[in-house]
Design a protein around this motif. Structure first.
Motif, PDB file in Angstrom:
ATOM      1  N   PRO A   1      13.994  -7.444 -32.154  1.00 39.77           N
ATOM      2  CA  PRO A   1      13.566  -8.725 -31.605  1.00 39.77           C
ATOM      3  C   PRO A   1      12.261  -8.574 -30.834  1.00 39.77           C
ATOM      4  O   PRO A   1      12.001  -7.527 -30.265  1.00 39.77           O
ATOM      5  CB  PRO A   1      14.693  -9.145 -30.657  1.00 39.77           C
ATOM      6  N   PRO A   2      11.431  -9.613 -30.826  1.00 34.94           N
ATOM      7  CA  PRO A   2      10.177  -9.536 -30.091  1.00 34.94           C
ATOM      8  C   PRO A   2      10.451  -9.439 -28.597  1.00 34.94           C
ATOM      9  O   PRO A   2      11.452  -9.934 -28.101  1.00 34.94           O
ATOM     10  CB  PRO A   2       9.473 -10.851 -30.438  1.00 34.94           C
ATOM     11  N   LEU A   3       9.534  -8.789 -27.906  1.00 35.64           N
ATOM     12  CA  LEU A   3       9.702  -8.651 -26.462  1.00 35.64           C
ATOM     13  C   LEU A   3       9.550  -9.984 -25.753  1.00 35.64           C
ATOM     14  O   LEU A   3      10.224 -10.275 -24.792  1.00 35.64           O
ATOM     15  CB  LEU A   3       8.702  -7.635 -25.906  1.00 35.64           C
TER      16      LEU A   3
ATOM     17  N   PRO B   1      14.729 -12.980 -25.957  1.00 39.33           N
ATOM     18  CA  PRO B   1      14.284 -12.214 -27.118  1.00 39.33           C
ATOM     19  C   PRO B   1      15.338 -12.052 -28.214  1.00 39.33           C
ATOM     20  O   PRO B   1      14.997 -11.792 -29.358  1.00 39.33           O
ATOM     21  CB  PRO B   1      13.915 -10.850 -26.547  1.00 39.33           C
ATOM     22  N   ASP B   2      16.605 -12.220 -27.894  1.00 41.63           N
ATOM     23  CA  ASP B   2      17.634 -12.072 -28.918  1.00 41.63           C
ATOM     24  C   ASP B   2      18.169 -13.415 -29.419  1.00 41.63           C
ATOM     25  O   ASP B   2      19.155 -13.476 -30.131  1.00 41.63           O
ATOM     26  CB  ASP B   2      18.773 -11.193 -28.414  1.00 41.63           C
ATOM     27  N   SER B   3      17.487 -14.488 -29.070  1.00 39.56           N
ATOM     28  CA  SER B   3      17.914 -15.812 -29.538  1.00 39.56           C
ATOM     29  C   SER B   3      17.625 -15.945 -31.035  1.00 39.56           C
ATOM     30  O   SER B   3      16.758 -15.257 -31.570  1.00 39.56           O
ATOM     31  CB  SER B   3      17.184 -16.920 -28.771  1.00 39.56           C
ATOM     32  N   PRO B   4      18.333 -16.834 -31.735  1.00 39.84           N
ATOM     33  CA  PRO B   4      18.065 -17.034 -33.168  1.00 39.84           C
ATOM     34  C   PRO B   4      16.611 -17.406 -33.448  1.00 39.84           C
ATOM     35  O   PRO B   4      16.032 -16.940 -34.431  1.00 39.84           O
ATOM     36  CB  PRO B   4      19.016 -18.171 -33.556  1.00 39.84           C
TER      37      PRO B   4
ATOM     38  N   LEU C   1      13.985 -15.384 -35.782  1.00 43.68           N
ATOM     39  CA  LEU C   1      13.271 -16.038 -36.888  1.00 43.68           C
ATOM     40  C   LEU C   1      11.762 -15.858 -36.765  1.00 43.68           C
ATOM     41  O   LEU C   1      11.069 -15.619 -37.760  1.00 43.68           O
ATOM     42  CB  LEU C   1      13.639 -17.524 -36.957  1.00 43.68           C
ATOM     43  N   PHE C   2      11.233 -15.987 -35.550  1.00 48.31           N
ATOM     44  CA  PHE C   2       9.801 -15.751 -35.352  1.00 48.31           C
ATOM     45  C   PHE C   2       9.441 -14.319 -35.741  1.00 48.31           C
ATOM     46  O   PHE C   2       8.395 -14.065 -36.337  1.00 48.31           O
ATOM     47  CB  PHE C   2       9.387 -16.019 -33.904  1.00 48.31           C
TER      48      PHE C   2
ATOM     49  N   THR D   1       6.838 -10.510 -39.589  1.00 50.87           N
ATOM     50  CA  THR D   1       6.878  -9.248 -40.322  1.00 50.87           C
ATOM     51  C   THR D   1       7.068  -9.426 -41.821  1.00 50.87           C
ATOM     52  O   THR D   1       7.019  -8.451 -42.558  1.00 50.87           O
ATOM     53  CB  THR D   1       8.020  -8.345 -39.796  1.00 50.87           C
ATOM     54  N   SER D   2       7.281 -10.654 -42.276  1.00 52.47           N
ATOM     55  CA  SER D   2       7.491 -10.843 -43.716  1.00 52.47           C
ATOM     56  C   SER D   2       6.170 -10.648 -44.448  1.00 52.47           C
ATOM     57  O   SER D   2       5.107 -11.016 -43.969  1.00 52.47           O
ATOM     58  CB  SER D   2       8.074 -12.229 -44.010  1.00 52.47           C
ATOM     59  N   ALA D   3       6.275 -10.066 -45.608  1.00 46.42           N
ATOM     60  CA  ALA D   3       5.079  -9.792 -46.403  1.00 46.42           C
ATOM     61  C   ALA D   3       4.666 -11.037 -47.164  1.00 46.42           C
ATOM     62  O   ALA D   3       5.477 -11.662 -47.841  1.00 46.42           O
ATOM     63  CB  ALA D   3       5.360  -8.650 -47.372  1.00 46.42           C
TER      64      ALA D   3
END
Length: 161
Positions: free
Chosen positions: A7-9, A17-20, A24-25, A30-32
């Motif tokens: 999860p992002p910081l 940071p651990d929210s859905p 998703l963000f 990180t998706s290619a």
């Protein structure tokens, strides 16, 4: 195989940071994305598939699958990937997917003007539409004649580049 995402910081919305939403963000970040070459190839495949499916008795018989040249999306102008195929005599087909709500195939026939200064675009809806247009173009060898054309070099077509 399942990958575990870190999860992002800091979540842009201020959520934990651990929210859905934060997860998703992180997935989106990180998706290619498709490479430009992959977009071109996808546009070519999509165009060929549409022609063979929607125009089996006309364009599906006249065009080889490798007749298409793909172009990547223009993100700044919200233009979807597209492909073109040359039909000889200056006529071209242009295929793209509409970016409106229905994301449907859009096939356009680009026809050179009799004046030689541009092209007339005709959005094709189906094979019947294509056949009617070809009947109109046959007497001129595949050139568009403008109604009320005075022979002037200034027609209302899209200028040739």
């Amino acid at each position: 195989m399942t990958e575990i995402l870190t999860p992002p910081l800091i979540c842009p919305t201020g959520a934990s940071p651990d929210s859905p939403l934060a997860v998703l963000f992180n997935i989106a970040a990180t998706s290619a994305r498709l490479t430009l070459e992959e977009e071109r190839e996808s546009a070519e495949t999509t165009a060929a598939d549409h022609v063979y499916t929607a125009y089996p008795d006309t364009l599906g018989q006249a065009l080889d699958h490798d007749a298409w040249t793909g172009y990547p999306a223009l993100r700044d102008n919200a233009v979807q990937p597209s492909a073109v195929a040359h039909l000889d005599g200056g006529l071209w087909l242009h295929h793209t997917i509409t970016s409106d709500a229905d994301y449907r195939d859009a096939l356009t026939l680009l026809v050179p003007c009799t004046c030689g200064h541009g092209y007339v675009e005709s959005l094709l809806e189906d094979e019947t539409d294509l056949l009617e247009l070809l009947q109109e173009l046959r007497p001129t060898g595949g050139h568009a004649v403008h109604s009320g054309d005075t022979g002037s070099p200034h027609c209302a077509s899209t200028p040739a580049v």
